[in-house]
Write an enzyme that holds these catalytic residues in place. Structure first.
Site, short mmCIF file in Angstrom:
data_model
loop_
_atom_site.label_atom_id
_atom_site.label_comp_id
_atom_site.label_asym_id
_atom_site.label_seq_id
_atom_site.Cartn_x
_atom_site.Cartn_y
_atom_site.Cartn_z
N ASP B 233 0.83 -1.47 -0.31
CA ASP B 233 -0.07 0.13 -0.16
C ASP B 233 0.44 1.22 0.12
O ASP B 233 0.49 2.46 0.46
CB ASP B 233 -0.69 0.22 1.35
CG ASP B 233 -2.04 -1.38 1.48
OD1 ASP B 233 -2.27 -1.99 0.11
OD2 ASP B 233 -2.75 -1.63 2.38
N GLU B 234 2.23 1.07 -0.37
CA GLU B 234 3.14 2.56 -0.67
C GLU B 234 3.69 2.63 -1.96
O GLU B 234 4.01 3.84 -2.02
CB GLU B 234 3.87 1.62 0.16
CG GLU B 234 4.25 2.10 2.06
CD GLU B 234 3.49 2.87 2.89
OE1 GLU B 234 4.08 4.11 1.97
OE2 GLU B 234 3.14 2.71 4.07
#
Lengths: 289, 289, 289, 289
Positions: B233-234
């Site tokens: 999710d980065e």
């Protein structure tokens, strides 16, 4: 986009028939005179065949003076049939305000001016009602009350125009000024009078748009800022925004909620105009944002 | 932007240290070979001192062949330290889909593909569950069920990658694929795996974001599409959208409402990727829209 | 709001002149028969003096059968001059679709139906063009091609209505059906024909709204779903949504972007209708959301 | 919702375990004493099993005095285990402002107060910097400069609290007050201190959220207003709003654009609080809008 606030930049707005090489010619012009381009935004309308651009470059280290730019760019502009405007960032424009009785847009613009968010001079406020004079006083701005009726409109508009000229206004903002300006007035400031209409134009043009929106049962209301032309509510649109409403909202709720829309949309349009980010063609705008 | 769908265009994506004249040099390159620029979008990140551009020009009448463009542009690129990608509009990329059990994003992408809105080939769908095989059949697409557990992950990922290579996938879309890909998998498709996360990242990263949003009592929920990197999710964000919610919404309502966000945001990200409108630098994106 | 999907609930929609005690009388009616209220939403239009409410209660443990509810509520309704509708959650309504050539709204609704998001039966699709028959086949739904011209409209509409009756359609969704229905047709399904118009009504009513929006230079486009009445684009509004556009968007871009708006807005209106969350009064709607 | 501004209304906020008949009992209480309900909004949290309601009724013609309402409602409240608050619309609450150096939220709230949009008294402005004293003077409000450092915080907070008590502040608005309040301070005004955080919480809690948002490359920024609790940026959320940004926006652009969000969101939260439209339970809010 960010640029050094302390140095001066040149802002060139151009539009012309789209031709092969126009882009290269303009960027080359700046590069050839050691211009450091800070911001360059261009748009081609394929349907209309028109090229639009806004070029901003640093004047520090640029090989030409302001006057020389005009001389040097003129032949290029003629060759490509370019219509152009040239601004310099160290010229602060003078903004006149026209209001009636509603204070919310006036307060909002004055606060933005006071806090430095909106870099203009505000030499005067003109109103057809005396109600907002205390607000003008609170911010130390000249206030002129010029009542207007159907009968007195021509001479009162003449007074208004004289005032705007006296105070050297560069552009005029109608911050909920509830009078229609004559075509004659408008022609003094073409694309330099900014209005806020309290609906999502072209829906609900004319008077009492919140009442009309409520009557129609819309689920969204809006506000529209546009340049004033001779055709009421028909001028080029600068900015629009909307918000959700529901059956729970009475007309008074729409009026209350709409005020925030009006403030935000008008202030945004004024900011765009002040920062030379708008090109008008036909009845539409290119916004270089 | 509009361009003739029948002719081929070249799309050049570049970024390099910002230097005086870079803009002029690139536009001159196209103009010098009789290129008609269809779309030109540039951005300078003043802080980082990086120049970004996407230039699209018509190949009809252009003086260079595809191979000659590469030869001719290479020295210019070296001179300005330009990182570049070159695409041609007549190459249709091959998009692989990875799904689990939730069908809404899958249906949405397949419908956009079927109706011609999304111009890709879809050679295969890979899933860790058999549930959506009927959907694949309905649209006549190969479906491969590859179950994944903690123990089997390395060899199953190897199978997945082999399939993607066999089917010549150019990029991969995780349409609510509920498994974390290993760093090894990700390195096979750098900036070519697109995920949809059902929250407004960086808020509520990780599992069960709608539950977390409900627990926190937020008044707005969102969805985020990003390139997958080794950090969950980065990765660089491609698109985000939000919608208003209220205390009336239970978690099941957030899940239901959020599906529309997920569909719209993922489809938009895929459209941007397919149309070569994304440049990644560091962990951020420039979106030429 | 959340309710157990496995138990049946009763949904009562009422409106009447606003009178002291009306609220208490209705809630007391439910409470007196051991009704567990799952959802209760009420609205008073102060200007019009009308009371609106939607009450949903669990039928499990309720002291009255469906028929007894009708008998028991009738005198209360007469006493307060209440107009009312009563539904039960275990009745799945039958939705007919009418389409022309554009598939995006059709695909979207079919996917929502297939995935269980939209709990309806879809017995048939009617079209004035044969183009979308393959989509109907893909989802296993009867497709009827009924071409319509100015000359044949009356008899073809008669055929359409006969089909809708044969298939026992409860309501009709015009999923970009590009024909105007006659007043006669509309009267067969009052407030039961849902249309999607591709503009923010009342702006850009009529044909080619995206062209009109582009011509006017608006900065926001919209979509509107409404019940069809005899006056074109004038029926009660069910849902609206908007998105930002700019001078960069050609008409084809507006068409492309607008499709997402149309899908979302139409699907939302259908969901509201199916779940008995709409009350029409005059030409406006109360949406119990 | 609309109500006559000239008559007084009673506002009752209640929450309690959800039980069959609670709704009927409360509405019956008002109806039995000839109360004309102006606005009635209720919500049941099915998961938590809690009933929430806000009932507003006209005091004109109501059979009970203010004191009698308390006496009469107490046994009902005890029977249903109701937590309740009772307000009367003719009581104007006193709002204290705390600021640092940024003036935009301060100007916005003062303008809303001056124009009557926000019906409060503003007895004083407290600041840890002297910068905004001229703004306070411009609007004729007492300004107290109380510098705060890590060392002096306890005694300076004691001074602040003493001032707030002296000026009989009912609630406190942190209009970009750049200091963290101690738990001790917060306990003096539980759910009565409103803060504006310049991000979409829980994303980018803490200092410099615009820098963090820029660094992460988000496509949307937000602002969040919440009640202050002992846990920084973790209090119950009152209002949130967002706006679209792009790679073109430098941090300074985010700061500039975000100001409008902050103003709108804070003002909306203050309006909700002032009009008794908020119920807090756990760390979440029910907003009766």
């Amino acid at each position: 986009m960010q640029c050094d606030m302390n140095s001066t930049s040149a802002i060139l707005l151009v539009h012309c028939p789209d031709r092969r090489g126009i882009n290269a010619a303009i960027t080359k012009f700046v590069a050839d005179h050691q211009g450091n381009i800070l911001d360059y935004d261009q748009h081609v309308d394929d349907e209309a065949g028109i090229y639009f651009a806004r070029i901003e470059w640093d004047m520090e280290g640029f090989a030409l003076t302001r006057e020389q730019i005009v001389l040097a760019f003129t032949p290029l502009a003629q060759g490509y049939d370019i219509t152009w405007q040239l601004y310099f960032s160290d010229t602060t424009p003078r903004m006149a305000l026209m209001v009636s009785k509603l204070p919310h847009c006036l307060y909002d613009l004055l606060a933005r001016w006071q806090t430095g968010e909106l870099d203009v001079e505000i030499p005067l406020i003109v109103s057809n009602h005396p109600d907002l004079e205390p607000v003008a006083q609170r911010f130390g701005i000249d206030f002129h009350h010029i009542p207007v009726s159907a009968q007195t409109k021509p001479q009162q508009e003449a007074k208004q125009i004289a005032l705007l000229k006296d105070y050297k206004a560069d552009f005029v903002v109608l911050a909920r000024y509830m009078q229609i300006l004559s075509g004659d007035f408008v022609r003094h400031y073409p694309n330099r009078i900014i209005n806020i209409h309290h609906s999502f134009l072209p829906a609900f043009a004319g008077a009492k748009p919140y009442h009309a929106a409520h009557e129609r049962g819309v689920k969204i209301i809006g506000a529209t800022s546009h340049y004033v032309t001779e055709d009421l509510d028909e001028g080029p649109i600068l900015a629009q925004d909307v918000m959700t409403v529901s059956h729970k909202d009475a007309v008074t709720d729409l009026v209350r909620k709409g005020k925030d829309l009006e403030k935000i949309v008008l202030a945004h349009a004024v900011w765009l105009h002040r920062n030379r980010k708008i090109l008008v063609y036909g009845n539409r705008t290119v916004i270089f944002e």
